[in-house]
Write a protein that holds these residues in place. Structure first.
Motif, PDB file in Angstrom:
ATOM      1  N   ILE A  82     -13.030  -4.085  18.755  1.00 38.45           N
ATOM      2  CA  ILE A  82     -12.688  -3.453  20.266  1.00 38.45           C
ATOM      3  C   ILE A  82     -11.856  -3.023  20.182  1.00 38.45           C
ATOM      4  N   ASP A  83     -10.354  -1.634  19.307  1.00 38.54           N
ATOM      5  CA  ASP A  83      -9.451  -2.312  19.795  1.00 38.54           C
ATOM      6  C   ASP A  83      -9.119  -0.704  21.045  1.00 38.54           C
ATOM      7  N   ILE A  84      -8.166  -1.903  22.184  1.00 40.41           N
ATOM      8  CA  ILE A  84      -7.152  -0.909  22.701  1.00 40.41           C
ATOM      9  C   ILE A  84      -6.544  -0.366  23.191  1.00 40.41           C
ATOM     10  N   THR A  85      -5.539  -0.354  21.990  1.00 40.99           N
ATOM     11  CA  THR A  85      -4.725  -0.154  21.597  1.00 40.99           C
ATOM     12  C   THR A  85      -3.487   0.437  23.047  1.00 40.99           C
ATOM     13  N   GLU A  86      -4.456   1.616  22.594  1.00 40.41           N
ATOM     14  CA  GLU A  86      -3.700   2.994  23.716  1.00 40.41           C
ATOM     15  C   GLU A  86      -4.536   2.832  24.950  1.00 40.41           C
ATOM     16  N   GLN A  87      -4.983   1.641  25.800  1.00 38.47           N
ATOM     17  CA  GLN A  87      -5.553   1.875  26.983  1.00 38.47           C
ATOM     18  C   GLN A  87      -4.316   0.906  27.442  1.00 38.47           C
ATOM     19  N   TYR A  88      -3.648   1.452  28.783  1.00 42.75           N
ATOM     20  CA  TYR A  88      -2.721   0.496  29.683  1.00 42.75           C
ATOM     21  C   TYR A  88      -3.074   0.231  30.857  1.00 42.75           C
ATOM     22  N   ASN A  89      -3.660   1.175  31.775  1.00 40.46           N
ATOM     23  CA  ASN A  89      -4.187   1.276  32.621  1.00 40.46           C
ATOM     24  C   ASN A  89      -5.077   0.404  32.866  1.00 40.46           C
ATOM     25  N   ARG A  90      -5.357  -0.873  34.470  1.00 42.74           N
ATOM     26  CA  ARG A  90      -5.857  -1.737  34.197  1.00 42.74           C
ATOM     27  C   ARG A  90      -8.077  -1.036  34.765  1.00 42.74           C
ATOM     28  N   ASP A  91      -8.048  -0.152  35.195  1.00 44.14           N
ATOM     29  CA  ASP A  91      -8.931   0.907  35.484  1.00 44.14           C
ATOM     30  C   ASP A  91      -9.807   1.259  33.915  1.00 44.14           C
ATOM     31  N   GLU A  92      -9.072   1.760  33.208  1.00 45.33           N
ATOM     32  CA  GLU A  92      -8.974   2.446  31.951  1.00 45.33           C
ATOM     33  C   GLU A  92      -9.727   1.490  31.268  1.00 45.33           C
ATOM     34  N   ILE A  93      -9.064   0.183  31.037  1.00 43.41           N
ATOM     35  CA  ILE A  93      -9.371  -0.840  30.756  1.00 43.41           C
ATOM     36  C   ILE A  93     -11.326  -1.571  31.054  1.00 43.41           C
ATOM     37  N   ALA A  94     -10.607  -2.260  32.284  1.00 38.92           N
ATOM     38  CA  ALA A  94     -12.230  -1.870  33.010  1.00 38.92           C
ATOM     39  C   ALA A  94     -13.301  -1.109  32.800  1.00 38.92           C
ATOM     40  N   HIS A  95     -13.084   0.220  32.903  1.00 41.45           N
ATOM     41  CA  HIS A  95     -14.108   1.298  31.785  1.00 41.45           C
ATOM     42  C   HIS A  95     -14.626   0.770  30.117  1.00 41.45           C
ATOM     43  N   THR A  96     -13.158   0.520  29.761  1.00 44.76           N
ATOM     44  CA  THR A  96     -13.903  -0.137  28.428  1.00 44.76           C
ATOM     45  C   THR A  96     -14.464  -0.978  28.619  1.00 44.76           C
ATOM     46  N   ILE A  97     -14.771  -2.325  29.691  1.00 44.30           N
ATOM     47  CA  ILE A  97     -15.188  -3.366  29.362  1.00 44.30           C
ATOM     48  C   ILE A  97     -16.387  -3.154  29.773  1.00 44.30           C
ATOM     49  N   GLU A  98     -17.194  -2.095  30.554  1.00 45.55           N
ATOM     50  CA  GLU A  98     -18.033  -1.289  31.224  1.00 45.55           C
ATOM     51  C   GLU A  98     -19.087  -1.255  29.981  1.00 45.55           C
ATOM     52  N   GLN A  99     -18.602  -0.826  29.327  1.00 47.30           N
ATOM     53  CA  GLN A  99     -18.875   0.361  28.414  1.00 47.30           C
ATOM     54  C   GLN A  99     -19.314  -0.434  27.785  1.00 47.30           C
ATOM     55  N   VAL A 100     -18.789  -1.872  26.721  1.00 48.55           N
ATOM     56  CA  VAL A 100     -19.053  -2.895  25.734  1.00 48.55           C
ATOM     57  C   VAL A 100     -20.214  -4.245  26.469  1.00 48.55           C
ATOM     58  N   ILE A 113      -4.731 -11.105  27.907  1.00 49.15           N
ATOM     59  CA  ILE A 113      -4.322 -12.525  29.038  1.00 49.15           C
ATOM     60  C   ILE A 113      -4.202 -11.511  30.515  1.00 49.15           C
ATOM     61  N   PHE A 114      -4.257 -11.684  31.715  1.00 47.24           N
ATOM     62  CA  PHE A 114      -3.607 -10.425  32.611  1.00 47.24           C
ATOM     63  C   PHE A 114      -3.245 -11.071  33.289  1.00 47.24           C
ATOM     64  N   GLU A 115      -1.596 -10.990  33.086  1.00 41.93           N
ATOM     65  CA  GLU A 115      -1.092 -12.626  33.955  1.00 41.93           C
ATOM     66  C   GLU A 115      -0.875 -12.516  35.330  1.00 41.93           C
ATOM     67  N   LYS A 116      -0.433 -11.523  35.349  1.00 43.88           N
ATOM     68  CA  LYS A 116       0.262 -10.678  36.981  1.00 43.88           C
ATOM     69  C   LYS A 116      -0.640  -9.726  37.570  1.00 43.88           C
ATOM     70  N   GLU A 117      -0.632 -10.038  38.607  1.00 41.89           N
ATOM     71  CA  GLU A 117      -1.701  -9.010  39.471  1.00 41.89           C
ATOM     72  C   GLU A 117      -1.850  -7.769  39.313  1.00 41.89           C
ATOM     73  N   GLY A 118      -0.596  -7.668  39.696  1.00 46.06           N
ATOM     74  CA  GLY A 118      -0.237  -6.046  39.608  1.00 46.06           C
ATOM     75  C   GLY A 118      -0.378  -5.232  40.696  1.00 46.06           C
ATOM     76  N   ASP A 119       0.370  -4.365  40.953  1.00 49.78           N
ATOM     77  CA  ASP A 119       0.368  -3.516  42.428  1.00 49.78           C
ATOM     78  C   ASP A 119      -1.346  -2.390  42.410  1.00 49.78           C
ATOM     79  N   ASP A 120      -1.423  -1.916  42.031  1.00 47.82           N
ATOM     80  CA  ASP A 120      -2.760  -1.362  42.039  1.00 47.82           C
ATOM     81  C   ASP A 120      -3.577  -2.033  42.250  1.00 47.82           C
ATOM     82  N   LEU A 121      -4.399  -3.146  43.508  1.00 51.62           N
ATOM     83  CA  LEU A 121      -5.546  -3.516  43.749  1.00 51.62           C
ATOM     84  C   LEU A 121      -6.910  -3.459  43.560  1.00 51.62           C
ATOM     85  N   VAL A 122      -6.940  -2.144  43.606  1.00 49.94           N
ATOM     86  CA  VAL A 122      -8.262  -0.869  42.822  1.00 49.94           C
ATOM     87  C   VAL A 122      -8.444  -1.346  41.627  1.00 49.94           C
TER      88      VAL A 122
END
Length: 401
Positions: A82-100, A113-122
């Motif tokens: 499953i190629d997510i090269t062009e996805q950078y936002n975690r909400d987009e990646i989350a949507h892809t994981i849900e679809q998978v 690896i999502f090492e840092k928590e990031g600023d977007d808490l949602v």
């Protein structure tokens, strides 16, 4: 039957010649010359690029290339990428994981690896929620700060949500001699203080096969870069390819991220795909048996003696054109060796070391030329009785006129 009888008769009549003293000396001289040139290349820094290239070469590279010849592709029925090269936002990646997860894969390998928590808490919450929906997820971590003195790793990098749930972690570290060398092997487990961590490829393959991971005797395994290819599903066409994902090992990662590219015996390859080949190797090949040093030397001696004997026959039968016959003979010997090695590797997971016999055959004529010169020199000096007697018993002896 007639052909077999002729072959049997030929060997019965010529077996004593095959192990003649002359051939043994020629083989030893060939190896002495090969050893000299090997030492010459090793001890002069000008040849360092050549040394590095040769040290990073294995006969298995040729086997992989042979398997990949032609246009026929064997598509894997077990693994999908499953190629997510062009996805950078975690909400987009989350949507892809849900679809998978909705496609009902048997196991999901997260090569991210999502090492840092990031600023977007949602977005962070959506990512954690999506991963929690995956029924059998193996998440990637990285073992760091290897302690050579203790022989174990002493730290580990995991995703920021490590403490938010009971997740299955496996390390994605690769095994390389140097930074730019080919990725040939993977390890099955490593120690982090008193904890055992399994590799991402091995643990994912175990989950997919329904096996319990364990510390197996052979920790270092060869990755088989066979003619198998893995279907790649882009993040925006997951639901359209549900049949490709259902009941398979789905690997989520990047196919075109330059930072995650590795050199392999079959070319540059994304890390996600090397993980796929490592997992596929464990599923279908388990362990590659390597010829022992003792057997390798026995095999080398036999091949070199055969080459020396056939070269002698060419010299005696066709003295004017023997140099061309010997080249053809040695080419045939090397081709047969490569074919035998390829069959043993592909069919029986057995790696025959061909470096030594190939080197011996390559320098065979150099050794023969020096030996023939020695015999001729002894022949023209009959006053040296012992040396003359030695020369007179040689198959290359020519009585002085």
């Amino acid at each position: 039957m007639k052909l077999l009888n002729k072959i049997k008769k030929f060997f019965n009549e010529n077996l004593h010649l095959m192990f003649h003293r002359d051939h043994i000396i020629v083989v030893l001289l060939a190896w002495a010359i090969a050893g000299f040139w090997a030492a010459f290349f090793v001890n002069f820094s000008i040849f360092d690029p050549v040394n590095r290239a040769l040290s990073d070469f294995k006969m298995t590279d040729i086997y992989f290339a042979i398997q990949r010849m032609g246009h026929q592709v064997n598509w894997s029925n077990d693994i999908v990428l499953i190629d997510i090269t062009e996805q950078y936002n975690r909400d987009e990646i989350a949507h892809t994981i849900e679809q998978v997860a909705a496609c009902e894969p048997k196991t999901v390998m997260m090569d991210l690896i999502f090492e840092k928590e990031g600023d977007d808490l949602v977005a962070n919450g959506e990512l954690i929620s999506a991963i929690d929906q995956v029924p059998d997820a193996v998440l990637s971590c990285k073992l760091i700060a290897s302690s050579e003195k203790r022989g174990v790793f002493v730290d580990c990098i995991k995703s920021f949500f490590e403490d938010f749930g009971d997740y299955t972690w496996a390390y994605s570290n690769v095994t390389k001699k140097e930074a730019n060398s080919n990725l040939r092997d993977y390890t099955m487990y490593q120690s982090l203080d008193t904890t055992t961590y399994y590799s991402l490829a091995y643990l994912s393959a175990c989950h997919y096969l329904g096996k319990q991971p364990k510390k197996e005797s052979n920790n270092q395994r060869t990755i088989i870069y066979s003619d198998t290819e893995f279907p790649v599903v882009h993040f925006d066409s997951i639901m359209q390819n549900k049949a490709l994902i259902k009941n398979r090992l789905a690997i989520i990662g990047t196919m075109n991220e330059e930072a995650d590219m590795h050199f392999t015996p079959v070319g540059k390859m994304p890390g996600m795909k090397t993980q796929a080949y490592a997992a596929h190797t464990y599923m279908y090949h388990h362990n590659i048996s390597i010829m022992s040093n003792a057997l390798s030397w026995i095999f080398t001696v036999i091949i070199c003696l055969i080459a020396a004997y056939l070269g002698m026959l060419a010299k005696l039968k066709s003295p004017r054109f023997y140099i061309y016959w010997t080249k053809l003979i040695y080419l045939i010997i090397c081709t047969i060796m490569a074919w035998i090695g390829f069959i043993c590797f592909v069919k029986y997971d057995y790696d025959i070391s061909l470096l030594l016999p190939l080197l011996g055959v390559a320098f065979m004529e150099r050794g023969r030329i020096h030996y023939m010169w020695f015999i001729d020199y002894c022949t023209i000096h009959p006053q040296w009785k012992r040396l003359y007697k030695f020369a007179s018993e040689s198959v290359y002896f020519k009585p002085p006129k």
